[in-house]
Design a protein around this motif. Structure first.
Motif, PDB file in Angstrom:
ATOM      1  N   THR A  67       0.839  -1.196   0.000  1.00 40.13           N
ATOM      2  CA  THR A  67       0.000   0.000   0.000  1.00 40.13           C
ATOM      3  C   THR A  67       0.874   1.245   0.000  1.00 40.13           C
ATOM      4  O   THR A  67       0.583   2.221  -0.707  1.00 40.13           O
ATOM      5  N   LEU A  68       1.944   1.200   0.748  1.00 37.83           N
ATOM      6  CA  LEU A  68       2.847   2.349   0.846  1.00 37.83           C
ATOM      7  C   LEU A  68       3.441   2.701  -0.515  1.00 37.83           C
ATOM      8  O   LEU A  68       3.448   3.865  -0.925  1.00 37.83           O
ATOM      9  N   ILE A  69       3.911   1.703  -1.250  1.00 37.34           N
ATOM     10  CA  ILE A  69       4.557   1.987  -2.535  1.00 37.34           C
ATOM     11  C   ILE A  69       3.526   2.473  -3.557  1.00 37.34           C
ATOM     12  O   ILE A  69       3.840   3.293  -4.437  1.00 37.34           O
ATOM     13  N   ARG A  70       2.283   2.007  -3.440  1.00 43.00           N
ATOM     14  CA  ARG A  70       1.245   2.451  -4.371  1.00 43.00           C
ATOM     15  C   ARG A  70       0.795   3.881  -4.101  1.00 43.00           C
ATOM     16  O   ARG A  70       0.291   4.553  -5.001  1.00 43.00           O
ATOM     17  N   MET A  71       1.011   4.338  -2.887  1.00 40.44           N
ATOM     18  CA  MET A  71       0.744   5.749  -2.616  1.00 40.44           C
ATOM     19  C   MET A  71       1.832   6.636  -3.216  1.00 40.44           C
ATOM     20  O   MET A  71       1.570   7.763  -3.624  1.00 40.44           O
ATOM     21  N   LEU A  75      -1.128   5.591  -7.273  1.00 42.29           N
ATOM     22  CA  LEU A  75      -2.156   4.592  -7.542  1.00 42.29           C
ATOM     23  C   LEU A  75      -3.180   4.561  -6.415  1.00 42.29           C
ATOM     24  O   LEU A  75      -4.340   4.202  -6.619  1.00 42.29           O
ATOM     25  N   LEU A  76      -2.745   4.895  -5.211  1.00 42.66           N
ATOM     26  CA  LEU A  76      -3.640   5.045  -4.069  1.00 42.66           C
ATOM     27  C   LEU A  76      -3.422   6.430  -3.465  1.00 42.66           C
ATOM     28  O   LEU A  76      -2.293   6.912  -3.403  1.00 42.66           O
ATOM     29  N   GLU A  77      -4.488   7.042  -3.023  1.00 46.00           N
ATOM     30  CA  GLU A  77      -4.392   8.374  -2.425  1.00 46.00           C
ATOM     31  C   GLU A  77      -4.291   8.257  -0.909  1.00 46.00           C
ATOM     32  O   GLU A  77      -5.119   7.582  -0.278  1.00 46.00           O
ATOM     33  N   PRO A  78      -3.291   8.867  -0.292  1.00 48.38           N
ATOM     34  CA  PRO A  78      -3.202   8.832   1.175  1.00 48.38           C
ATOM     35  C   PRO A  78      -4.456   9.425   1.812  1.00 48.38           C
ATOM     36  O   PRO A  78      -5.035  10.388   1.290  1.00 48.38           O
ATOM     37  N   THR A  79      -4.865   8.842   2.925  1.00 47.39           N
ATOM     38  CA  THR A  79      -6.007   9.388   3.653  1.00 47.39           C
ATOM     39  C   THR A  79      -5.610  10.654   4.394  1.00 47.39           C
ATOM     40  O   THR A  79      -6.410  11.588   4.532  1.00 47.39           O
ATOM     41  N   ILE A 183      13.517   7.615 -10.446  1.00 49.63           N
ATOM     42  CA  ILE A 183      13.016   6.773  -9.360  1.00 49.63           C
ATOM     43  C   ILE A 183      12.417   5.498  -9.930  1.00 49.63           C
ATOM     44  O   ILE A 183      11.629   5.536 -10.878  1.00 49.63           O
ATOM     45  N   MET A 184      12.790   4.360  -9.351  1.00 45.64           N
ATOM     46  CA  MET A 184      12.208   3.075  -9.725  1.00 45.64           C
ATOM     47  C   MET A 184      11.562   2.451  -8.493  1.00 45.64           C
ATOM     48  O   MET A 184      12.197   2.331  -7.448  1.00 45.64           O
ATOM     49  N   LEU A 185      10.296   2.078  -8.636  1.00 45.01           N
ATOM     50  CA  LEU A 185       9.570   1.398  -7.572  1.00 45.01           C
ATOM     51  C   LEU A 185       9.499  -0.084  -7.914  1.00 45.01           C
ATOM     52  O   LEU A 185       9.121  -0.442  -9.026  1.00 45.01           O
ATOM     53  N   MET A 186       9.852  -0.934  -6.970  1.00 42.17           N
ATOM     54  CA  MET A 186       9.891  -2.372  -7.233  1.00 42.17           C
ATOM     55  C   MET A 186       9.134  -3.097  -6.125  1.00 42.17           C
ATOM     56  O   MET A 186       9.580  -3.146  -4.984  1.00 42.17           O
ATOM     57  N   ASP A 187       7.966  -3.631  -6.485  1.00 43.34           N
ATOM     58  CA  ASP A 187       7.096  -4.280  -5.511  1.00 43.34           C
ATOM     59  C   ASP A 187       7.231  -5.790  -5.611  1.00 43.34           C
ATOM     60  O   ASP A 187       6.684  -6.414  -6.522  1.00 43.34           O
ATOM     61  N   GLU A 188       7.976  -6.378  -4.672  1.00 44.46           N
ATOM     62  CA  GLU A 188       8.209  -7.828  -4.649  1.00 44.46           C
ATOM     63  C   GLU A 188       8.697  -8.305  -6.012  1.00 44.46           C
ATOM     64  O   GLU A 188       8.303  -9.365  -6.506  1.00 44.46           O
TER      65      GLU A 188
END
Length: 416
Positions: A67-71, A75-79, A183-188
């Motif tokens: 969830t953190l990386i998708r924010m 892709l997800l909006e922080p609350t 920046i590169m984000l790598m999720d698992e």
């Protein structure tokens, strides 16, 4: 400079999530919110990702790391809270601004390759570029260079189905590199690979990061992977970041029982480095001194061998008591001709696992040197054994205090 900054960031799923944030701030637990139909995925997360580092977020399933990386990429909006990429507030971006950010600043590598099966490797690597409207020739050029960087030169016309799992993941990595984002984000990203291929991909990622200076936010549930890749690691539990530090800090100074239990089975020889176990100096000899001074130093400290350095701490080699004694008898005034330059040396980043065979093969201390051959430290066999026995991050000096013969005390010891 910080590439990514998060401050007091929350993500709560469900109806009226803002009320959930308020309750969490007042001391409510995840379970309290769950009873009311709310899911607290990320709770009060604060961290910085420095430009050019590999920052690993580590946690078990359900800890909130994905969830953190998708924010981060919108892709997800922080609350609630703050989340910035190169100073730009992701929380307030509209859809167009998010698309621009993903095109120019942030790319992502997915766990399950996400390749188009009926497109060639080259077309897959260029997919993100074509979406941006970049001319076909430039797309092909950038895709070919990215494929070359990940070791897939010559595979441009192949289809994904003709590749192994590791090769398909390299295509995904090439696609992110071709995008040209900092920046590169790598999720698992490597979790679906078998152990041998996974290790190869880890090696390649570190090599690429050193060459290209990319900022990488890497998500994993594998602690050994986190320890191996991360310049720094954020440990997550139940939506919260419980500790941020280097692999050695987390291994040797766990913040709580959760982290301590997590790291208890880690192979410490693959985490501890030469820089963390080297010992402070007992004595060294300057290259401009004579054999009489060297003999005096060795007698004073009961040493049979001592490092020789220039005034700028550049390692020249070592002298032993037999050659020094012979030079003194012959009336020699300098160390010319008796300095042995065949000193075993390692970089401060070398892992303890690499030092073990070297230390076992030689009774002499290993010199720890930087890229310019400046002496940073020394590791005697007893120091390696102590590190293994105590599993300590930084070995204490094995002998006395520093002798200030010719260079500053920061120069490290030659062991007895």
């Amino acid at each position: 400079m910080n590439a990514i900054v998060a401050r007091d960031t929350y993500k709560v799923f469900g109806r009226r999530p803002e009320r959930g944030v308020a309750r969490l701030r007042d001391g409510a637990t995840r379970e309290d919110l769950r009873k009311d139909g709310l899911t607290a995925a990320v709770i009060d997360a604060s961290f910085d990702v420095r430009e050019g580092e590999i920052f690993v977020v580590m946690g078990l399933s359900g800890s909130g790391k994905s969830t953190l990386i998708r924010m981060v990429n919108g892709l997800l909006e922080p609350t609630a809270g703050e989340l910035r990429v190169y100073g730009d507030d992701v929380v307030t971006m509209n859809k167009q601004q998010l698309r621009v950010m993903r095109r120019e600043k942030v790319s992502m590598v997915f766990q399950h390759f996400a390749l188009f099966p009926h497109r060639t490797v080259g077309q897959n690597a260029a997919a993100g570029l074509r979406v941006q409207g970049i001319p076909k020739h430039e797309c092909e050029t950038r895709a070919k260079e990215a494929l070359r960087l990940v070791g897939l030169k010559g595979w441009e016309d192949s289809l994904p189905g003709q590749l192994s799992g590791g090769m398909r993941q390299r295509v995904g990595l090439a696609r992110a590199l071709a995008a040209g984002t900092n920046i590169m984000l790598m999720d698992e990203a490597f979790s679906a690979l078998d152990p041998l291929i996974k290790r190869e991909m880890q090696d390649q990622l570190v090599d690429l990061q050193h060459k290209l200076g990319k900022t990488i936010l890497f998500i994993t549930h594998d602690l050994n992977e986190a320890m191996r890749l991360g310049d720094r690691i954020a440990m997550m539990k139940d939506g919260r970041i419980v500790q941020i530090g280097t692999a050695e800090q987390i291994l040797n100074q766990p913040a709580d029982d959760y982290v301590s239990q997590f790291v208890q089975d880690v192979d410490r020889t693959r985490v501890l480095t030469a820089g963390s176990v080297m010992v402070p100096p007992v004595a060294i000899v300057g290259s401009d001194h004579g054999p009489d001074v060297a003999q005096q130093v060795m007698r004073q400290h009961r040493m049979s061998r001592v490092f020789v350095v220039d005034r700028d701490q550049t390692l020249r080699g070592a002298v032993d008591e037999e050659r020094v004694a012979a030079a003194v008898r012959d009336g020699a005034r300098t160390l010319d001709g008796i300095v042995d330059d065949r000193v075993l040396s390692v970089s401060p980043d070398a892992r303890l696992s690499e030092l073990l065979p070297m230390s076992a093969a030689s009774p002499e201390a290993l010199a720890v040197v930087d890229g310019g051959r400046h002496l940073m430290g020394a590791i005697a066999r007893v120091t390696v054994l102590k590190a293994l026995a105590q599993c300590s991050g930084t070995a204490e000096a094995d002998h006395g205090t520093t002798s200030r013969i010719s260079v500053p005390a920061r120069t490290e010891a030659m062991a007895r």
